[in-house]
Write an enzyme that holds these catalytic residues in place. Sequence first.
Site, PDB file in Angstrom:
ATOM      1  N   ARG A   1     -10.240 -18.681  -0.984  1.00 54.15           N
ATOM      2  CA  ARG A   1     -10.378 -19.294  -2.309  1.00 54.15           C
ATOM      3  C   ARG A   1      -9.269 -20.315  -2.578  1.00 54.15           C
ATOM      4  NH1 ARG A   1     -13.259 -14.393  -5.665  1.00 54.15           N
ATOM      5  NH2 ARG A   1     -15.240 -14.664  -4.568  1.00 54.15           N
TER       6      ARG A   1
ATOM      7  N   ARG B   1       4.272  28.774   7.093  1.00 54.35           N
ATOM      8  CA  ARG B   1       4.145  28.073   8.378  1.00 54.35           C
ATOM      9  C   ARG B   1       5.123  26.911   8.515  1.00 54.35           C
ATOM     10  NH1 ARG B   1      -2.461  28.273   8.912  1.00 54.35           N
ATOM     11  NH2 ARG B   1      -2.472  30.263  10.012  1.00 54.35           N
TER      12      ARG B   1
ATOM     13  N   GLY C   1       9.234  15.235   0.624  1.00 59.83           N
ATOM     14  CA  GLY C   1      10.340  16.197   0.672  1.00 59.83           C
ATOM     15  C   GLY C   1      10.375  16.954   1.987  1.00 59.83           C
ATOM     16  N   ALA C   2      10.191  16.216   3.093  1.00 56.53           N
ATOM     17  CA  ALA C   2      10.155  16.865   4.413  1.00 56.53           C
ATOM     18  C   ALA C   2      11.503  17.494   4.748  1.00 56.53           C
ATOM     19  CB  ALA C   2       9.783  15.834   5.481  1.00 56.53           C
ATOM     20  N   GLU C   3      11.448  18.575   5.512  1.00 54.71           N
ATOM     21  CA  GLU C   3      12.680  19.258   5.920  1.00 54.71           C
ATOM     22  C   GLU C   3      13.367  18.490   7.058  1.00 54.71           C
ATOM     23  OE1 GLU C   3      10.109  20.978   4.636  1.00 54.71           O
ATOM     24  OE2 GLU C   3      11.372  21.719   3.009  1.00 54.71           O
TER      25      GLU C   3
ATOM     26  N   THR D   1       0.048  -5.200   8.683  1.00 53.39           N
ATOM     27  CA  THR D   1       0.140  -4.046   9.582  1.00 53.39           C
ATOM     28  C   THR D   1       0.663  -2.864   8.780  1.00 53.39           C
ATOM     29  OG1 THR D   1       1.443  -3.024  11.378  1.00 53.39           O
ATOM     30  CG2 THR D   1       2.369  -5.010  10.416  1.00 53.39           C
ATOM     31  N   ILE D   2       0.108  -1.687   9.043  1.00 45.61           N
ATOM     32  CA  ILE D   2       0.604  -0.528   8.291  1.00 45.61           C
ATOM     33  C   ILE D   2       2.031  -0.156   8.696  1.00 45.61           C
ATOM     34  CG2 ILE D   2      -1.703   0.420   7.910  1.00 45.61           C
ATOM     35  CD1 ILE D   2      -0.934   2.605  10.042  1.00 45.61           C
ATOM     36  N   ASP D   3       2.488  -0.685   9.842  1.00 45.28           N
ATOM     37  CA  ASP D   3       3.786  -0.253  10.378  1.00 45.28           C
ATOM     38  C   ASP D   3       5.005  -0.791   9.619  1.00 45.28           C
ATOM     39  OD1 ASP D   3       2.603   1.274  12.329  1.00 45.28           O
ATOM     40  OD2 ASP D   3       2.686  -0.286  13.859  1.00 45.28           O
TER      41      ASP D   3
ATOM     42  N   VAL E   1      -6.957 -16.470   0.963  1.00 52.81           N
ATOM     43  CA  VAL E   1      -6.904 -17.664   1.824  1.00 52.81           C
ATOM     44  C   VAL E   1      -8.132 -18.537   1.573  1.00 52.81           C
ATOM     45  CG1 VAL E   1      -7.110 -18.450   4.231  1.00 52.81           C
ATOM     46  CG2 VAL E   1      -5.486 -16.633   3.647  1.00 52.81           C
TER      47      VAL E   1
ATOM     48  N   ARG F   1       4.220   3.503  16.601  1.00 53.69           N
ATOM     49  CA  ARG F   1       4.495   3.568  18.046  1.00 53.69           C
ATOM     50  C   ARG F   1       5.933   3.165  18.329  1.00 53.69           C
ATOM     51  NH1 ARG F   1      -0.477   1.370  20.890  1.00 53.69           N
ATOM     52  NH2 ARG F   1       0.043  -0.410  19.588  1.00 53.69           N
TER      53      ARG F   1
ATOM     54  N   GLY G   1      -4.131  -4.207  14.969  1.00 53.18           N
ATOM     55  CA  GLY G   1      -4.609  -3.061  14.177  1.00 53.18           C
ATOM     56  C   GLY G   1      -4.962  -3.488  12.756  1.00 53.18           C
TER      57      GLY G   1
ATOM     58  N   ASP H   1       6.847  -3.287  10.222  1.00 51.58           N
ATOM     59  CA  ASP H   1       7.912  -3.505  11.205  1.00 51.58           C
ATOM     60  C   ASP H   1       8.166  -4.983  11.481  1.00 51.58           C
ATOM     61  OD1 ASP H   1       5.508  -3.937  12.442  1.00 51.58           O
ATOM     62  OD2 ASP H   1       5.978  -2.810  14.252  1.00 51.58           O
TER      63      ASP H   1
ATOM     64  N   ASP I   1       3.140  -8.013  15.067  1.00 47.00           N
ATOM     65  CA  ASP I   1       3.952  -8.709  16.069  1.00 47.00           C
ATOM     66  C   ASP I   1       3.131  -9.324  17.216  1.00 47.00           C
ATOM     67  OD1 ASP I   1       3.395  -6.181  16.969  1.00 47.00           O
ATOM     68  OD2 ASP I   1       5.446  -5.666  17.514  1.00 47.00           O
TER      69      ASP I   1
ATOM     70  N   ARG J   1      -7.772  -6.512  19.913  1.00 43.91           N
ATOM     71  CA  ARG J   1      -6.578  -6.861  20.693  1.00 43.91           C
ATOM     72  C   ARG J   1      -7.115  -7.522  21.954  1.00 43.91           C
ATOM     73  NH1 ARG J   1      -4.740  -1.725  18.561  1.00 43.91           N
ATOM     74  NH2 ARG J   1      -2.952  -2.114  17.222  1.00 43.91           N
TER      75      ARG J   1
HETATM   76  O1  F6P Z   1      -1.558  -0.487  13.252  1.00 42.36           O
HETATM   77  C1  F6P Z   1      -0.377  -0.150  13.931  1.00 42.36           C
HETATM   78  C2  F6P Z   1      -0.599   1.080  14.715  1.00 42.36           C
HETATM   79  O2  F6P Z   1      -1.112   1.939  13.792  1.00 42.36           O
HETATM   80  C3  F6P Z   1       0.520   1.779  15.439  1.00 42.36           C
HETATM   81  O3  F6P Z   1       1.411   2.490  14.641  1.00 42.36           O
HETATM   82  C4  F6P Z   1      -0.258   2.645  16.387  1.00 42.36           C
HETATM   83  O4  F6P Z   1       0.472   3.090  17.448  1.00 42.36           O
HETATM   84  C5  F6P Z   1      -1.351   1.733  16.802  1.00 42.36           C
HETATM   85  O5  F6P Z   1      -1.557   0.857  15.722  1.00 42.36           O
HETATM   86  C6  F6P Z   1      -2.604   2.410  17.240  1.00 42.36           C
HETATM   87  O6  F6P Z   1      -3.644   1.515  17.185  1.00 42.36           O
HETATM   88  P1  F6P Z   1      -4.986   1.519  18.037  1.00 42.36           P
HETATM   89  O7  F6P Z   1      -5.615   2.820  17.856  1.00 42.36           O
HETATM   90  O8  F6P Z   1      -5.763   0.409  17.444  1.00 42.36           O
HETATM   91  O9  F6P Z   1      -4.582   1.268  19.444  1.00 42.36           O
END
Ligand code: F6P
Length: 328
Positions: free
Chosen positions: A29, A168, A191-193, A131-133, A27, A177, A15, A135, A107, A76
């Site tokens: 430069r 609401r 500030g989510a509930e 990765t935005i995750d 990288v 994921r 992703g 993780d 990963d 991918r």
């Molecule tokens: O980039 C990581 C991620 O955003 C996960 O959190 C998400 O489930 C997945 O990629 C979805 O990616 P795609 O739409 O490329 O399958």
Amino acid sequence: MISNLERIAVMTSGGDAPGMNAAIRAVVRTGLFNGLEVFGIKRGYAGLIQGDLEPMDSYSVSNVIQRGGTILKTARSQEFRTKEGREKAYEQLKKHQIDALIAIGGDGTFTGAMVLMQEFPDIRCMGIPGTIDNDLLGTDFTIGYDTAINTVIDAVDKIRDTAASHDRLFFIEVMGRDSGMIALASGIGVGAEAILIPETRLGIDQLIHSLERGWLRRKSSCIIIVAEGDELGGAYQVAEKVKAKFTQYETKVSVLGHIQRGGKPTASDRILASRLGYEAVEALTRGKSGLMVGIQNNEVVYTPFDHAIKDTGKINLHLIKIAEILSL
Ligand code: F6P
């Protein structure tokens, strides 16, 4: 410098994440500064298998530090998961006389690099966490995470305005994921509930209890952040399970989706990506390989790929408690 390091290649895989371009730029430069030839591989392992790579010069990464996405594109690759696919990738690296590969991703990307190195030990690899995750172990933050949580916070603030105007109950699904990092950080930030993440088992009863507490406090609206990988399901499923209990509110669902992966990288992501891109090349020139470069407590850290992808214990569950107390 290690004498047989002359030509390196860089790619983005999995992703995309805001800040990947800043890492590619760093990288390229840093490689050129060290007298190396630098190749860019298009579409990650898929492009490598097809030999889709070309030399990069300093100009090729001009004006990209502020751009989201990845100029090298990403993918991918199912084929790279096969031995035959990896053999083709190796042949391309040899054909183009690439001594080392820098893989920017998460990963899946590092698992691929690890297997490639096991099968073809003459290939050197360094990983950059993109990765935005957020993780991966071995770095406090991955490239893209800060931008993603800022995007979520911005979106949820807007939803909060309309949620409050209409009394609401909003279930907002964010990416993750297998990881609740985005949900947890953005949940605190807005500030989510309640915050639902795959690493905890909050359960419907507990969620209902938290929302009832909010109602008794005369909250006119509630925001529940749901990580897409939560065991109770996505935001639609969770909303279905609780909405009958809260007829005083109108229940709405919003899935933020891929908006979280785009946009200009924040200052933090640009700086992180620039540092990591630089350090990955420096590490190769010092003979390092098979490692992800990360930053922890402002120090550069090298983590073997197999450890970086373990993703256990990174999330700070104490933050859940803090979020609960602060939303009372
Ligand atoms: O980039 C990581 C991620 O955003 C996960 O959190 C998400 O489930 C997945 O990629 C979805 O990616 P795609 O739409 O490329 O399958």
